[in-house]
Scaffold this active site. Structure first.
Site, short mmCIF file in Angstrom:
data_model
loop_
_atom_site.label_atom_id
_atom_site.label_comp_id
_atom_site.label_asym_id
_atom_site.label_seq_id
_atom_site.Cartn_x
_atom_site.Cartn_y
_atom_site.Cartn_z
N ASN A 278 110.48 22.31 8.26
CA ASN A 278 109.58 22.02 9.53
C ASN A 278 108.62 20.94 9.07
O ASN A 278 107.75 21.49 8.58
CB ASN A 278 108.84 23.18 10.07
N HIS B 104 106.47 27.79 18.24
CA HIS B 104 105.65 27.86 16.87
C HIS B 104 104.05 28.21 17.36
O HIS B 104 103.74 27.76 18.44
CB HIS B 104 105.84 26.41 16.21
N GLU C 280 106.51 34.23 11.52
CA GLU C 280 105.44 33.36 11.02
C GLU C 280 104.07 34.09 11.13
O GLU C 280 103.41 33.57 12.20
CB GLU C 280 105.52 32.02 11.38
P1 13P Z 1 103.74 26.22 5.75
O1 13P Z 1 105.12 26.54 4.88
O2 13P Z 1 102.93 24.88 5.38
O3 13P Z 1 102.73 27.51 5.41
O4 13P Z 1 104.14 26.34 7.20
C1 13P Z 1 105.06 27.52 7.85
C2 13P Z 1 105.46 27.13 8.90
O5 13P Z 1 104.56 26.79 9.77
C3 13P Z 1 106.87 26.77 9.19
O6 13P Z 1 107.04 26.52 10.52
#
Ligand code: 13P
Length: 221
Positions: free
Chosen positions: A6, A93, A142
């Site tokens: 992402n 997200h 997440e």
């Molecule tokens: P990071 O890997 O930068 O912590 O971000 C995670 C994320 O939001 C992936 O969608």
């Protein structure tokens, strides 16, 4: 096993193409590894073309899509058009929930648009109480405290959350973990029995780091 890059609001078209030229030939080809790259909307078309020309083992995803179809919705990117370019769409997200006021209802509308257009939604949840729209089988856990902080969740806790999400939403769902995943810690997540992959923000921008992550994933297949 899933590896999702992402890129968030990063990489110009030229930078995206440079990343692909370097990463594309080095991404392992394996029927059990699916690697999806999710650039900004404006780079989707060029990224898709470069993948086809290079015959790289990569799929293209969007980071969002419109809750509506085609029509008078200024600024929105409808699934009916995106379907020419993408196979997957990240939906819900936490950065969209926080900065753009996305609700579970809007996310369900977006998921319905995606599914009606043969795009697989990847629903992001921040815990076990968040609604997963019907018939959505790809989910990313997440935790907000782990995103972009360099402070990942423990693999054991992520695994417990994945187990609970499956108990609540059906064993068919596949749960990925996202939040400060790097080449150094990726294996600790990929060895968890209830996790089916990882979703990577910052570490996916660095092409060498991302290649390392994909190679480590292969060792766990
Ligand atoms: P990071 O890997 O930068 O912590 O971000 C995670 C994320 O939001 C992936 O969608």
């Amino acid at each position: 096993m899933w590896i999702i890059a992402n890129w968030k609001s990063n990489k110009t078209i030229a930078e995206a193409l440079d990343w692909l030229a370097q990463a594309g030939p080095k991404i392992p080809k394996n029927p059990n590894l699916t690697v999806v790259v999710c650039p900004c909307f404006s780079a989707l078309s060029e990224v898709k073309k470069a993948i086809i020309v290079g015959n790289f083992p990569l799929l293209v995803g969007a980071q969002d899509l419109s809750p509506f179809g085609m029509g008078a919705y200024t600024g929105e990117e409808p699934a009916q058009i995106l379907r020419e370019l993408i196979t997957h769409a990240i939906l819900g997200h936490s950065e969209r929930r926080q900065n753009f006021g996305e609700t579970d209802e809007i996310i369900s509308q977006k998921a319905a648009q995606a599914k009606a257009n043969n795009i697989t939604p990847l629903i992001c949840v921040q815990g076990t109480d968040i609604l997963i729209p019907q018939d959505c089988e790809l989910v990313a856990f997440e935790p907000i405290s782990a995103i972009g902080t360099g402070n990942p969740d423990t693999p054991e806790n992520a695994n417990e959350v994945a187990k609970t999400l499956k108990e609540k939403n059906g064993q068919d769902i596949q749960v990925l973990y996202g939040g400060s995943v790097t080449a150094d810690n990726v294996q600790s997540f990929l060895t968890q029995s209830f996790l089916s992959g990882v979703m990577i923000g910052k570490a996916s921008l660095d092409v060498q780091e991302f290649i390392k992550i994909c190679k480590k994933a292969l060792e766990n297949i």
